[in-house]
Motif scaffolding. Structure first.
Motif, short mmCIF file in Angstrom:
data_model
loop_
_atom_site.label_atom_id
_atom_site.label_comp_id
_atom_site.label_asym_id
_atom_site.label_seq_id
_atom_site.Cartn_x
_atom_site.Cartn_y
_atom_site.Cartn_z
N PHE A 132 8.62 -7.28 8.70
CA PHE A 132 8.58 -6.23 7.67
C PHE A 132 9.50 -5.08 8.05
O PHE A 132 9.98 -5.02 9.19
N LYS A 133 9.70 -4.22 7.08
CA LYS A 133 10.43 -2.98 7.36
C LYS A 133 9.42 -1.97 7.88
O LYS A 133 8.24 -2.05 7.57
N ALA A 190 -5.54 4.14 -1.72
CA ALA A 190 -5.28 3.02 -2.64
C ALA A 190 -5.70 1.70 -2.00
O ALA A 190 -6.31 0.84 -2.63
N PHE A 195 0.52 -10.34 -9.82
CA PHE A 195 -0.22 -9.67 -8.75
C PHE A 195 0.68 -8.72 -7.96
O PHE A 195 0.19 -7.92 -7.17
N GLY A 196 1.97 -8.86 -8.13
CA GLY A 196 2.88 -8.01 -7.38
C GLY A 196 3.15 -8.54 -5.99
O GLY A 196 3.57 -7.82 -5.10
N PHE A 242 7.20 5.26 -5.24
CA PHE A 242 6.85 4.14 -4.35
C PHE A 242 7.75 2.93 -4.62
O PHE A 242 7.30 1.88 -5.08
N PHE A 247 9.26 0.63 -2.92
CA PHE A 247 9.47 -0.43 -1.91
C PHE A 247 9.25 -1.81 -2.51
O PHE A 247 8.40 -1.99 -3.39
N GLN A 248 10.00 -2.79 -1.98
CA GLN A 248 9.95 -4.15 -2.52
C GLN A 248 9.30 -5.14 -1.56
O GLN A 248 8.41 -5.88 -1.95
N SER A 249 9.79 -5.13 -0.35
CA SER A 249 9.30 -6.14 0.59
C SER A 249 8.16 -5.57 1.43
O SER A 249 7.85 -4.38 1.36
N VAL A 250 7.55 -6.48 2.17
CA VAL A 250 6.43 -6.07 3.02
C VAL A 250 6.89 -4.99 3.97
O VAL A 250 7.95 -5.09 4.60
N THR A 251 6.11 -3.94 4.04
CA THR A 251 6.54 -2.75 4.80
C THR A 251 5.40 -2.25 5.67
O THR A 251 4.25 -2.25 5.23
N THR A 279 0.28 -2.27 7.21
CA THR A 279 1.29 -3.17 6.62
C THR A 279 0.85 -3.51 5.19
O THR A 279 -0.27 -3.96 4.96
N VAL A 280 1.77 -3.30 4.30
CA VAL A 280 1.39 -3.38 2.89
C VAL A 280 2.44 -4.17 2.12
O VAL A 280 3.61 -4.12 2.43
N GLU A 281 1.95 -4.95 1.14
CA GLU A 281 2.88 -5.55 0.20
C GLU A 281 3.02 -4.54 -0.94
O GLU A 281 2.14 -4.42 -1.80
N LYS A 329 4.53 -4.04 -3.73
CA LYS A 329 4.45 -4.31 -5.17
C LYS A 329 3.01 -4.46 -5.61
O LYS A 329 2.65 -4.10 -6.73
N ALA A 330 2.22 -5.08 -4.72
CA ALA A 330 0.84 -5.32 -5.10
C ALA A 330 0.05 -4.01 -5.15
O ALA A 330 -0.97 -3.92 -5.82
N LEU A 331 0.53 -3.01 -4.42
CA LEU A 331 -0.26 -1.78 -4.28
C LEU A 331 0.32 -0.61 -5.08
O LEU A 331 -0.28 0.48 -5.14
N ALA A 353 -1.80 1.12 -7.79
CA ALA A 353 -2.94 1.84 -7.23
C ALA A 353 -2.48 3.12 -6.53
O ALA A 353 -3.10 4.19 -6.64
N TYR A 354 -1.38 3.00 -5.82
CA TYR A 354 -0.84 4.17 -5.10
C TYR A 354 -0.44 5.27 -6.08
O TYR A 354 -0.81 6.45 -5.92
#
Lengths: 763, 315
Positions: free
Chosen positions: A30-31, A44, A759-760, B234, B236-240, B252-254, B256-258, B261-262
């Motif tokens: 990941f980044k 969230a 789902f994103g 917010f 961001f695209q990839s897992v960060t 660590t968050v995906e 797009k999925a969040l 909510a964020y």
């Protein structure tokens, strides 16, 4: 498992771990961002953690399923009627039909097709699940009761493998349709999924036989209609070098001990290359009574200079049977790709003399020559010692009921009035008053010869009704009362010279001998009606062999084929009573009677007992001689070291007994010994050869298989001759269940993509 | 301890001539009564102080036209406003957030950090106020008051402020409320307080209450809420892996999925802050660091001037 490449399926199944790994690795790859608004992110996350986990789980499952389907597609899923069977939770019925015919013994490298198939069979059996019902049936024994593995679970695989390892290609021909029929009911009665897996070389010979192919197509079609999955494993290979004994037969119809006889050996080259200088080893085997064992005597080697591909070569081989009784001639070809067809055996029943039975219609008289049989008896056996090759027995009408015609080669009815009445039940509750006539008909139908001479005692009604039997009986024509006066020797007729049919039973009197019959005068003769011209399939028309030169050109000699035998009817007496033939009064006819009668008997005599020779699997029956009917009968098959087996003769009635052996399953010589106590009184040798059709190894392959047994689109064809199975696996299918797996995979990927986007989680 | 002055580089860092040029014609007037000791733009509570006409000033849009000196206009053909004698000067104090969260900026972007943006914003406004003869002061804070420069209209005041801003290190957490209370106690005379912060505090409620302390002390309070564009969108695209500043842990968050909510959390927060500021009569402005500062300040100042005119009209 219903896959052609189960390994790839397991790889696909193992591939399920890939999305899990990717999922885990993604979390690590990941980044990194230093983030200020962490509070909002954490809030969230806290509020949505369960939703996110659920979404991830759904996607993970979809991706795992996608890989599973990919495994299905790659492994070429070949059908499974319910998903339960895929995982083995439902009992399946699996029948493995193994072709163990001669042709499966074809060598390929160090292996034979059968040994290659044996390994494949073991592999397939290794995939049988617990709870499955499996059966292994050899096509040589198309009976579920004789299955190599009776229907049931494979509990002891080690033992089963050991049993399979002992199997070899048999000497039997392919009996695919019989075998499929034998297991059909088992498959149709099966609960749950049923599968038939056929292992065979599917030779063109097997597939182009219309009857066999039609039957096979019907059986397989019926199975498939009922949902039975049929998989064929094709091992057929074209032969480069193969010679086979196509036939080994006698050129003469009978063999007399010590007299030269001719054999015909036919060798066929079914290989693709010409065969040059083929040495054929011949040998004569017989039972040495003195030493009490089999004796083998090598005959000169016969060499075929060249036999082209798909051509046959024939050679005549003269030899003389050394002993009375059955002798075996064996033929052996050099080793080639198919050893099973390189040997052949011929059993010959050499006799000391031709056995002739004379039924004398006038057995008594003041002088010996007054007997009706006197002249014929004298002509055939003047010394009454059977020294001239004819062993003559004479019976009267009253003794006929006790006669077993099968003990003779030719029967002669001389001025016989009729047969004694002896009622016997026949089919449909009907009754026949003449049991002996029926027996005589059976004798002639089985190849025996019958000669009828007429005379004053002949009962016209009996001859024209029962014996003629509206053209279906033994008497070739209907007859009328005598014409001419035997006491007035001045008036006579002769055979019309032009009326003698060349190539017929009177051929003796044609050609160089033409005209010689003019020395015979017929003072009286029985008038016969013209035989009906249209012939019926059941009763070929009688043929007039010669006519009298009277005003009506009356038939003088008539013949008629009857079954495998033949009837010759002389419309005059066998004695001098109505003609002067036996007396040789005319100079030109001197000795004609003796010569011709011997010639006629040789022509009509019964040939070899066909029971002695045959193809593998054909039944062998043997009628015990009357004097040996109480002897012990022991039997031995050609298998090395096989045990002697005692046979229980069946009672045929009238003090006659018969033994029967139903399945002579091996190529070679079978011996049947008749024993009195420990002493062997007689040994009969029978031969069984492989079906020459098994020599032709030309494979039918997929196209002909499809034509023969029907290309329903669901039949799964596996070419086992392909060395690189993976590279050619694409050609192996007709059933395309894997395409459904592929389509399902695409749909699943679409759903997964949509949900991931929704789902994103789409990255 | 004598406070150091800003170097030329430091001045250039926070005083962008382009921005200053854009806003130089605008005023930052106190909407409420402030207590000055020299004449200025702002209404004074003291009667009789500087009651005579003082000077002219060039008209800027938003000025009440009744103050236009039409005679001057007739002579010069330019519009000037007459400035009256009741105007006093303004003591403005800029409270600039120097906590760790203020050093955020989206990596690989050409925007400033939130602190730089806040500092530039404060410097520009201070410059403008100083041009209006108002006194400006500065207070920087994180979990405590880091530096406090009392308001002054000394010519070197701006340089002192810029130096203080440029030497501020953003390393600690934000504890705004105690700082506000402390400053409110310090600042005896009514003036203007401009808080420039991202408001990433543990308790917003408490912070607003602290700001109301200023209000109770008679100060006019402005809140420039500085947010990075990434914090508002917010993107961001990839897992960060988000590593929280101010000891907020990491996750660590995906993204797009969040995202939804964020953003919902952020919007709720902004809405609440805005509502509370309105209730406390705190002039609130959300500032996105991706926006050009001159545009932001121009619109902000214009809006204030328009509001100030409305108030005058009401009176």
């Amino acid at each position: 498992m219903p896959f052609i490449h189960p390994l790839l399926f397991w790889l696909g199944l193992g591939g399920i771990s890939i999305p899990i790994l990717i999922h885990i690795l993604n979390k690590r790859r990941f980044k990194i961002i230093e983030w200020a608004a962490m509070k909002f992110l954490l809030d969230a996350l806290r509020k949505n953690r369960k939703r996110l986990q659920l979404e991830e789980l759904i996607l993970l499952l979809l991706r795992c399923l996608a890989l599973l389907l990919l495994g299905f597609a790659l492994a070429r899923f070949i059908g499974c009627d319910s998903s339960a069977s895929l995982f083995g939770s439902q009992s399946r019925t699996l029948v493995y039909l193994v072709d163990d015919s001669v042709s499966m013994g074809q060598k390929h490298g160090a292996k034979t097709l059968f040994s290659q198939m044996r390994e494949d069979l073991k592999t397939e059996l290794g995939k049988v699940h617990n709870g499955d019902n499996a059966m292994v049936l050899l096509t040589s024994r198309p009976d579920t009761k004789q299955a190599l593995l009776p229907l049931g679970g494979v509990d002891d695989m080690e033992r089963l493998e050991a049993k399979i390892n002992t199997q070899r290609a048999s000497d039997m021909r392919t009996r695919l349709s019989d075998s499929v029929e034998a297991i059909s009911q088992t498959l149709l009665d099966a609960e749950g999924d049923a599968r038939l897996m056929i292992f065979s070389d599917f030779r063109r010979n097997d597939l182009t036989d219309k009857t066999e192919a039609t039957r096979l197509r019907d059986l397989i079609g019926k199975l498939q209609a009922e949902g039975v999955q049929v998989i064929v494993n094709d091992y057929g290979r074209k032969a480069k070098k193969n010679l086979g004994v196509e036939s080994l037969t006698m050129l003469d119809s009978y063999v007399l001990q010590g007299r030269e006889t001719r054999l015909k050996v036919t060798v066929r080259n079914t290989g693709s290359a010409p065969a040059i200088n083929v040495p054929v080893e011949l040998a004569l085997q017989y039972w040495d009574v003195e030493k009490g064992k089999m004796k083998t005597h090598a005959l000169p080697v016969v060499t075929f200079k060249e036999i082209g591909p798909n051509q046959s070569a024939v050679r005549e081989v003269p030899f003389a049977a050394e002993v009375e009784g059955t002798n075996i001639v064996s033929v052996k070809l050099p080793a080639d790709e198919l050893p099973g067809d390189n040997e052949a055996f011929l059993s010959l029943d050499a006799q000391a003399a031709t056995r002739v039975l004379i039924v004398d219609g006038q057995p008594s008289g003041a002088r010996e020559s007054d007997k009706e049989s006197y002249f014929l008896h004298t002509a055939l056996d003047p010394n009454r010692t059977a020294g001239y090759g004819y062993d003559v027995s004479i019976v009267t009408r009253d003794n006929l009921t006790d006669v077993e015609f099968g003990d003779y080669d030719v029967v002669c009815l001389l001025d016989l009035s009729d047969f004694p009445i002896q009622p016997v039940k026949v089919k449909d509750g009907k009754k026949d008053d003449y049991a002996s006539v029926r027996k005589l008909e059976a004798f002639v139908r089985n190849g025996g010869g019958l000669v009828i001479f007429t005379g004053d005692h002949v009962d016209l009604e009996f001859y024209n009704t029962r014996l003629h039997d509206r053209g279906e009986g033994l008497c070739p024509v209907t007859i009328s009362p005598r014409k001419g006066d035997p006491t007035r020797r001045g008036q006579y007729v002769r055979w019309g010279l032009k009326s003698i049919r060349a190539g017929g039973v009177l051929d003796f009197f044609t050609g160089d001998m033409s005209g010689i019959s003019n020395g015979i005068r017929f003072f009286a003769y029985t008038v016969a009606q013209e035989p009906p011209s249209p012939e019926t399939p059941t009763s070929p028309a009688a043929v007039v062999e010669a006519r009298y030169n009277d005003e009506n050109q009356s038939p003088a000699v008539v013949s008629k084929p009857f079954g495998e035998g033949r009837v010759v009817m002389f419309l005059s007496t066998a004695s001098q009573r109505w003609n002067d033939w036996p007396l040789d009064e005319a100079i030109s006819a001197k000795g004609l009677y003796v010569l011709y009668m011997a010639d006629l008997i040789d022509m009509l005599r019964r040939g070899q007992d066909e029971n002695l020779n045959g193809k593998v699997a054909e039944t062998f029956t043997y009628d015990l001689p009357v004097l040996m009917s109480d002897f012990t009968v022991m039997f031995r098959s050609p298998k090395t070291g096989s045990e002697l087996m005692e046979l229980k003769p069946k009672d045929k009635g009238q003090h006659r007994k018969q033994v029967q052996v139903d399945s002579l399953r091996e190529l070679g010589v079978y011996s049947l010994s008749l024993r009195q106590g420990s002493k062997i009184a007689k040994v009969v040798l029978a031969a069984r050869n492989v079906d020459p059709a098994e020599s032709d190894l030309l494979p039918g392959k997929k196209a002909e298989l499809a034509t023969a047994i029907g290309d329903t689109g669901w039949l799964i064809y596996i070419d086992r001759t392909l060395d690189d199975t993976d590279a050619t696996s694409a050609d192996r299918f007709q059933r395309n269940d894997w395409i459904w797996a592929l389509l399902a995979l695409l749909v699943l990927l679409g759903v997964e993509g949509y949900l991931a986007w929704r789902f994103g989680h789409w990255t | 301890m004598a406070q150091q002055l800003a170097s030329k580089e430091e001045l250039h860092q926070y005083l962008d001539p382009h921005v200053l040029e854009k806003i130089k014609r605008l005023d930052l007037r106190a909407r409420h009564v402030v207590e000055g000791f020299i004449s200025g733009l702002h209404r004074s509570p003291f009667q009789g102080f500087s009651v005579e006409f003082a000077t002219h000033r060039e008209y800027v849009p938003g000025d009440d036209i009744k103050h236009i000196d039409w005679k001057v206009q007739a002579r010069t053909d330019r519009i000037y406003i007459k400035q009256y004698e009741e105007e006093t000067n303004l003591k403005s104090t800029f409270l600039v957030d120097g906590s760790e969260s203020m050093r955020f900026r989206m990596p690989d972007s050409d925007t400033m950090t939130k602190f730089d943006y806040a500092a530039t914003c404060a410097a520009a406004l201070a410059y403008m106020l100083q041009q209006q003869q108002d006194a400006v002061g500065l207070a920087t804070f994180d979990e405590g008051l880091m530096e406090y420069i009392p308001p002054s209209n000394s010519p070197t005041q701006l340089k002192r402020m810029v130096h203080a801003l440029s030497t501020t290190e953003q390393r600690k957490k934000t504890e705004l409320a105690p700082v506000c209370h402390r400053l409110a106690e310090k600042m005896a005379r009514r003036g203007m307080v401009c808080l420039v912060t991202d408001l990433f505090v543990d308790d917003v409620e408490e912070t607003i209450l602290a700001l109301e302390h200023f209000r109770h002390a008679g100060h006019e309070v402005m809140l420039l809420h500085i947010m990075d564009d990434a914090e508002l969108t917010f993107p961001f695209q990839s897992v960060t892996l988000f590593r929280g500043l101010e000891e907020m842990g990491e996750e660590t968050v995906e993204p797009k999925a969040l995202r939804d909510a964020y953003l919902e959390e952020v919007n709720t927060f902004l809405h609440e802050v805005k509502r509370r500021c309105a209730a406390a009569r705190i002039d609130y402005r959300l500032v996105n660091t991706s926006e050009h500062l001159d545009a932001v300040l121009s619109s902000f100042l214009a809006a204030r001037m328009a509001a100030a005119r409305k108030m005058v009209a009401k009176r």
